[in-house]
Design a protein around this motif. Sequence first.
Motif, PDB file in Angstrom:
ATOM      1  N   CYS A  61       0.849  -1.187   0.000  1.00 26.73           N
ATOM      2  CA  CYS A  61       0.000   0.000   0.000  1.00 26.73           C
ATOM      3  C   CYS A  61       0.893   1.248   0.000  1.00 26.73           C
ATOM      4  N   VAL A  62       0.280   2.386  -0.281  1.00 20.18           N
ATOM      5  CA  VAL A  62       1.019   3.642  -0.378  1.00 20.18           C
ATOM      6  C   VAL A  62       1.746   3.967   0.927  1.00 20.18           C
ATOM      7  N   CYS A  63       1.107   3.702   2.064  1.00 21.17           N
ATOM      8  CA  CYS A  63       1.722   4.079   3.334  1.00 21.17           C
ATOM      9  C   CYS A  63       3.047   3.352   3.577  1.00 21.17           C
ATOM     10  N   VAL A  64       3.140   2.099   3.151  1.00 24.20           N
ATOM     11  CA  VAL A  64       4.396   1.354   3.323  1.00 24.20           C
ATOM     12  C   VAL A  64       5.441   1.853   2.329  1.00 24.20           C
ATOM     13  N   LYS A  66       5.629   4.802   1.049  1.00 26.08           N
ATOM     14  CA  LYS A  66       6.037   6.134   1.540  1.00 26.08           C
ATOM     15  C   LYS A  66       7.057   6.007   2.666  1.00 26.08           C
ATOM     16  N   GLU A  67       6.834   5.080   3.579  1.00 27.66           N
ATOM     17  CA  GLU A  67       7.754   4.888   4.702  1.00 27.66           C
ATOM     18  C   GLU A  67       9.139   4.458   4.211  1.00 27.66           C
ATOM     19  N   ASP A  73       3.604  12.759   0.134  1.00 25.81           N
ATOM     20  CA  ASP A  73       2.506  12.104  -0.580  1.00 25.81           C
ATOM     21  C   ASP A  73       2.401  12.562  -2.032  1.00 25.81           C
ATOM     22  N   SER A  77       2.783  10.162  -5.220  1.00 26.24           N
ATOM     23  CA  SER A  77       1.684  10.029  -6.180  1.00 26.24           C
ATOM     24  C   SER A  77       2.184  10.245  -7.605  1.00 26.24           C
ATOM     25  N   TRP A  97      -8.198   1.015   0.415  1.00 26.24           N
ATOM     26  CA  TRP A  97      -6.771   0.963   0.105  1.00 26.24           C
ATOM     27  C   TRP A  97      -6.545   0.698  -1.383  1.00 26.24           C
TER      28      TRP A  97
END
Length: 115
Positions: A61-64, A66-67, A73, A77, A97
């Motif tokens: 997912c984007v959150c992982v 990004k981390e 963001d 993107s 998600w």
Amino acid sequence: MKSIDIPERVQGILDSVIGVDELCERLPSLTHISQMSSIHHALSDPIRLKILYLLAIQPLCVCVIKECVKIADSKLSYHLTVLKKGNLIEGDQQGTWIIYRITDLGEQMLTPEHE
């Protein structure tokens, strides 16, 4: 085709093999050239390559993502969009998600030619 000034050595080879007109006809379609350009553009940035390598390990997912890549963001993107336009990744909606995964083409681009 309009006559152009070509060095004699090049013209001799062209005439003996295929000629300028046939040489031009052998170019890939504009669609193919555009697709190749999108792929090379997508692969030209270290952040996008890092994202591809992450997704080669597993869908994320984007959150992982990004981390791992440590960017804002909006920048993430943008990079994901470039990778999608190059057909190197795909995103699947799962509830709220979006889970990104590498495509077969993306996998091929990460595989060294000598393997």
